[in-house]
Write an enzyme that holds these catalytic residues in place. Structure first.
Site, PDB file in Angstrom:
ATOM      1  CE  LYS A 175      -1.609   3.000   2.589  1.00  0.00           C
ATOM      2  NZ  LYS A 175      -1.597   4.176   1.691  1.00  0.00           N
ATOM      3  CD  GLU A 250      13.954   2.324   9.486  1.00  0.00           C
ATOM      4  OE1 GLU A 250      14.278   3.404  10.025  1.00  0.00           O
ATOM      5  OE2 GLU A 250      14.467   1.238   9.776  1.00  0.00           O
ATOM      6  CB  CYS A 284      13.145  10.080   7.593  1.00  0.00           C
ATOM      7  SG  CYS A 284      13.813   8.751   6.654  1.00  0.00           S
ATOM      8  CD  GLU A 385      10.540  13.758  10.456  1.00  0.00           C
ATOM      9  OE1 GLU A 385       9.462  13.189  10.685  1.00  0.00           O
ATOM     10  OE2 GLU A 385      11.503  13.197   9.896  1.00  0.00           O
TER      11      GLU A 385
HETATM   12  C1  UN1 Z   1      14.269   8.812   3.766  1.00  0.00           C
HETATM   13  O1  UN1 Z   1      14.675   9.918   4.025  1.00  0.00           O
HETATM   14  O2  UN1 Z   1      13.087   8.520   3.996  1.00  0.00           O
HETATM   15  O3  UN1 Z   1      19.997   8.147   3.094  1.00  0.00           O
HETATM   16  C2  UN1 Z   1      15.132   7.786   3.135  1.00  0.00           C
HETATM   17  C3  UN1 Z   1      19.233   8.760   2.359  1.00  0.00           C
HETATM   18  C4  UN1 Z   1      18.472   8.000   1.307  1.00  0.00           C
HETATM   19  C5  UN1 Z   1      17.249   7.401   1.870  1.00  0.00           C
HETATM   20  C6  UN1 Z   1      16.423   8.359   2.670  1.00  0.00           C
HETATM   21  N1  UN1 Z   1      19.306   6.988   0.744  1.00  0.00           N
HETATM   22  O4  UN1 Z   1      19.068   9.960   2.470  1.00  0.00           O
END
Ligand code: UN1
Length: 495
Positions: A175, A250, A284, A385
């Site tokens: 999804k 995550e 993230c 965040e």
């Molecule tokens: C994310 O920010 O959700 O390390 C993943 C990184 C990428 C992956 C980010 N390879 O910034």
């Protein structure tokens, strides 16, 4: 309007049972429809889970190297389709084209890597304490996985989950975020073209609020792999506690870059710009806190602000754009709200701070790269965040203080230090409380052959991606097998 993208259930392309749809728009130009997808409901999820359960019975028995061959073909097809997929990522998510292509490349990297795992997936063979007996441990698939993915990496993050889940012998109900559904449809189309049997991968489009929790909590689901906000991840994990599912999430980050007085400032500034404003801060792993040593603070801020001034906003499809739009109006409102909060908290806004509506930018969700100075660790803009192009500069007295500030959040995904002193680097590497630490590189840019994930409220359950402790641990469980070929009852520990 054409309903051009459908769900995929049991190998068949189908609309939502209700016939409802979701329209996906280009965030750089909201007049452009990227595609229309089904707005699925519970009945669609039920069908997808049932199809995945049926397919699991035979997929788990396909030899892993054969599963690997299919995934290898998927990798080859992704290479062939990289330009189109990368462009689609840019059109639907907004990131600049180099990053859109990078997103597709990360999916390719993961496909090749996991294809190879088909010939490894190794366990252990150890001696038995008894004669005519052997002992081994093997990895087994877990069953049917719900894969729930975000919009910021619409090709890479689904690939991080789909390929390891499949190589291990699981089947999946995928999804994707309802903000980047067309990318997900295209990705699944490419992967299924590689020759997956029907039902091994099922795609169900829809809003998280409507079907996300229902899918995760579904009794036909054995494991959940989620990437998204901490609030949703923690809720899903609580929801799945009772049935004893495998749940890995995550989640958010508040990632710091420490700039020491011995850092190469040019390099640190380049890293800060890329870390804070790359993907318009919608990672993230984005660097949202710049912790600068008091001796270089003013010089660093001046250089950082000058570099931010040079950033060009625009459609990511233009080769000279540095920063694209935010994903949608709600996200823009949230980011602008945090900018107001920062001002109220007493931080100094030195650049940016508003929506950008000049010319063509008015048709999209553009927010100016924004830098606050005078930020203190207790402020909300230093703790929460934001997921947008907003960077907070915090002054520090020295390394120990900088590390304490870096660690003083609920999150712990990635962290970085710029220093030319090998000892400072080593201490930071040891003491930064994060799943990923960078030295003389920004907080973004993790490679797929090592585990990806964080500590504290950034991650829950297992890590993603490759390497020891990576996602094969998420998608398999261990079974230990003792085989006695002595023909008699032998008793361990009973000599
Ligand atoms: C994310 O920010 O959700 O390390 C993943 C990184 C990428 C992956 C980010 N390879 O910034």
């Amino acid at each position: 309007m054409p309903n051009d993208y459908l769900n995929l259930i049991d190998g068949k392309r189908v609309p939502a049972a209700s016939g409802r749809t979701i329209i996906s728009l280009n965030p750089a130009d909201t007049g452009e429809v990227v595609g229309v997808v089904p707005a699925s409901g519970k009945e669609d999820v039920d069908m997808a889970v049932a199809a995945a359960r049926r397919a699991y019975a035979s997929w788990r028995l396909v030899p892993a190297p054969k599963r690997g061959e299919i995934i290898f073909r998927a990798a080859e097809l992704l290479v062939k389709n990289k330009a189109g997929l990368g462009r689609l990522v840019t059109r639907e998510m907004g990131k600049v084209i180099a990053e859109g292509l990078g997103d597709a490349q990360e999916a390719i990297d993961m496909a090749y890597y996991m294809a190879g795992e088909g010939r490894r997936l190794s366990g252990e063979t150890v001696p038995s304490e008894l004669p005519f007996k052997d002992c081994k441990s093997v990895r087994e698939p877990i069953g049917v996985f719900a894969l729930i993915t975000p919009w910021n990496f619409p090709a890479a993050i689904p690939a991080w989950k789909i390929f390891p889940a499949l190589i291990a012998g699981n089947t999946v109900v995928f999804k994707p975020s309802c903000h980047t559904p067309v990318c997900a449809s295209r990705l699944v189309e490419i992967i299924t073209e590689a020759g997956l049997p029907p039902g091994v991968i099922n795609l169900v489009h829809g809003a998280g609020e409507e079907i996300g929790e229902y899918l995760a909590a579904h009794p036909g689901i054995d494991g959940v792999s989620f990437t998204g906000s901490t609030a949703v991840g923690e809720r899903l994990a609580r929801l799945c506690e009772a049935p004893g599912k495998e749940v890995s999430c995550e989640m958010g980050g508040k990632n710091p870059i420490i700039v020491m007085d011995d850092a190469c400032l040019e390099l640190a500034v380049e890293g800060a710009v890329w870390g804070a404003f790359g993907t318009a801060g919608q990672r993230c792993t984005a660097a949202s806190r710049l912790i600068a040593h008091e001796k270089v603070h003013d010089r660093f801020v001046e250089m950082f602000v000058n570099a931010a001034k040079r950033l060009r906003l625009g459609s990511g499809l233009n080769a000279d754009t540095h920063v694209g739009p935010l994903i949608n109006g709600a996200q823009m409102k949230k980011v602008l709200g945090y900018i107001e909060t920062g001002k109220k908290e007493g931080a100094t806004l030195v650049i940016g701070g508003g929506r950008c509506t000049d010319g063509a930018l008015g048709a999209g969700w553009f927010v100016e790269p924004t830098i606050f100075t005078g930020v203190t660790p207790d402020m909300r803009i230093a703790r929460e965040e934001i997921f947008g192009p907003v960077a907070s500069v915090i002054k520090t007295r020295g390394l120990a203080d900088a590390i304490a500030i870096a660690n003083a959040t609920d999150y712990g995904l990635s962290a970085s230090i710029y220093t030319q002193d090998v000892n400072n680097g080593a201490i930071a590497e040891r003491d930064l409380d994060a799943g990923i630490v960078y030295i003389n590189a920004p907080t973004i840019g993790a490679e797929i052959q090592l585990p990806f994930g964080g500590v504290k409220r950034s991650g829950l359950g297992r890590r993603e991606a490759g390497g020891r402790g990576g996602s094969l641990d998420m998608f398999t469980r261990w079974k230990v097998i003792y085989r006695d070929y002595s023909g008699k009852l032998q008793k361990a520990q009973m000599d």
